[in-house]
Design a protein around this motif. Structure first.
Motif, PDB file in Angstrom:
ATOM      1  N   LYS A   4       3.616  -0.306   7.901  1.00 49.76           N
ATOM      2  CA  LYS A   4       3.469  -1.262   8.364  1.00 49.76           C
ATOM      3  C   LYS A   4       3.305  -1.148  10.073  1.00 49.76           C
ATOM      4  CE  LYS A   4       4.468  -5.078   5.579  1.00 49.76           C
ATOM      5  NZ  LYS A   4       5.703  -5.899   5.540  1.00 49.76           N
ATOM      6  N   SER A   5       4.309  -0.903  10.461  1.00 50.77           N
ATOM      7  CA  SER A   5       4.019  -0.711  12.257  1.00 50.77           C
ATOM      8  C   SER A   5       3.519   1.009  12.374  1.00 50.77           C
ATOM      9  CB  SER A   5       5.806  -0.550  12.305  1.00 50.77           C
ATOM     10  OG  SER A   5       6.096   0.799  11.971  1.00 50.77           O
ATOM     11  N   TRP A 117      20.268  -8.507  14.293  1.00 49.50           N
ATOM     12  CA  TRP A 117      19.750  -9.554  13.302  1.00 49.50           C
ATOM     13  C   TRP A 117      20.957 -10.769  13.398  1.00 49.50           C
ATOM     14  CZ3 TRP A 117      17.449  -6.078   8.713  1.00 49.50           C
ATOM     15  CH2 TRP A 117      16.833  -4.848   9.244  1.00 49.50           C
ATOM     16  N   ALA A 145      14.407  -9.375   3.409  1.00 46.18           N
ATOM     17  CA  ALA A 145      12.740 -10.404   4.255  1.00 46.18           C
ATOM     18  C   ALA A 145      12.823  -9.465   5.508  1.00 46.18           C
ATOM     19  CB  ALA A 145      12.919 -11.370   4.415  1.00 46.18           C
ATOM     20  N   ARG A 146      13.675  -8.988   5.590  1.00 43.96           N
ATOM     21  CA  ARG A 146      13.417  -8.651   7.468  1.00 43.96           C
ATOM     22  C   ARG A 146      13.748  -6.591   7.117  1.00 43.96           C
ATOM     23  NH1 ARG A 146      16.672 -10.768  12.129  1.00 43.96           N
ATOM     24  NH2 ARG A 146      15.492  -9.225  13.638  1.00 43.96           N
ATOM     25  N   ALA A 148      12.418  -5.383   4.872  1.00 45.13           N
ATOM     26  CA  ALA A 148      10.708  -5.130   4.326  1.00 45.13           C
ATOM     27  C   ALA A 148       9.601  -5.311   5.616  1.00 45.13           C
ATOM     28  CB  ALA A 148      10.175  -5.781   3.192  1.00 45.13           C
ATOM     29  N   GLU A 149      10.147  -6.348   6.853  1.00 49.14           N
ATOM     30  CA  GLU A 149       9.049  -5.982   8.007  1.00 49.14           C
ATOM     31  C   GLU A 149      10.455  -5.253   8.181  1.00 49.14           C
ATOM     32  OE1 GLU A 149       9.969  -9.347  11.515  1.00 49.14           O
ATOM     33  OE2 GLU A 149      10.007 -10.179   9.507  1.00 49.14           O
ATOM     34  N   ARG A 150      11.353  -4.629   8.976  1.00 47.87           N
ATOM     35  CA  ARG A 150      10.826  -3.548   9.706  1.00 47.87           C
ATOM     36  C   ARG A 150      10.744  -2.102   9.553  1.00 47.87           C
ATOM     37  NH1 ARG A 150      12.139  -0.082  12.108  1.00 47.87           N
ATOM     38  NH2 ARG A 150      13.385   0.863  13.782  1.00 47.87           N
ATOM     39  N   GLY A 152       9.463  -2.143   5.995  1.00 53.35           N
ATOM     40  CA  GLY A 152       7.867  -1.330   5.572  1.00 53.35           C
ATOM     41  C   GLY A 152       8.048  -1.203   4.010  1.00 53.35           C
TER      42      GLY A 152
END
Length: 153
Positions: A4-5, A117, A145-146, A148-150, A152
């Motif tokens: 993601k990033s 967080w 969710a956090r 997965a966001e952080r 990937g």
């Protein structure tokens, strides 16, 4: 690389909270499930809360909601920052303000990223057993969710 990033994945991540009985072991298990052995993951708290048998344990509701998604926390034994075998983490993620202060102290003079967080403490929720379990599920899902966001998929 994180898909993601586009940023390189850290080698070692620490999740920290107050007692290492709910949020930080849940987060640790979730990241391990996502990344396998690509990242070393650990968790700790500021202190441990011993039960009647003199041993600190994961909160039973945390065990239950993690078991619902196939994560077994039964082998987890809560520990403190002082109990860590190694404190050379690339990323330290604090889940409480108190743990954030300790993480900053631990990382002073090191090249570690410190993240905060703010995740609700489900043990503070009152009500029926089912409504308390739902609070734990909400925390589990917020952490997932956090993460997965952080980090990937």
């Amino acid at each position: 690389m994180s898909p993601k990033s586009g940023v390189r994945l850290p080698d070692a991540v620490l999740f920290a909270c107050n007692l290492n009985r709910v949020r930080s072991p849940m987060a640790c298990a979730l990241l391990r499930r996502l990344m396998g052995d690509r990242i070393f993951v650990d968790s700790c708290g500021l202190k441990t809360l011993e039960t009647g048998d003199g041993e600190a344990q994961v909160d039973p509701m945390a065990l239950e909601v993690m078991r619902e998604i196939g994560c077994d926390l039964s082998a987890h034994r809560p520990k403190t920052f002082d109990d860590l075998d190694d404190d050379s983490f690339d990323v330290v993620i604090s889940l409480t303000p108190e743990a954030q202060h300790r993480a900053v102290e631990m990382a002073r003079g090191r090249a570690a990223d410190i993240e905060y967080w703010p995740i609700m403490d489900p043990t503070l929720f009152e009500g029926s057993r089912e409504s308390r379990l739902q609070a734990f599920r909400d925390v589990r899902d917020a952490l997932a969710a956090r993460i997965a966001e952080r980090f990937g998929p």
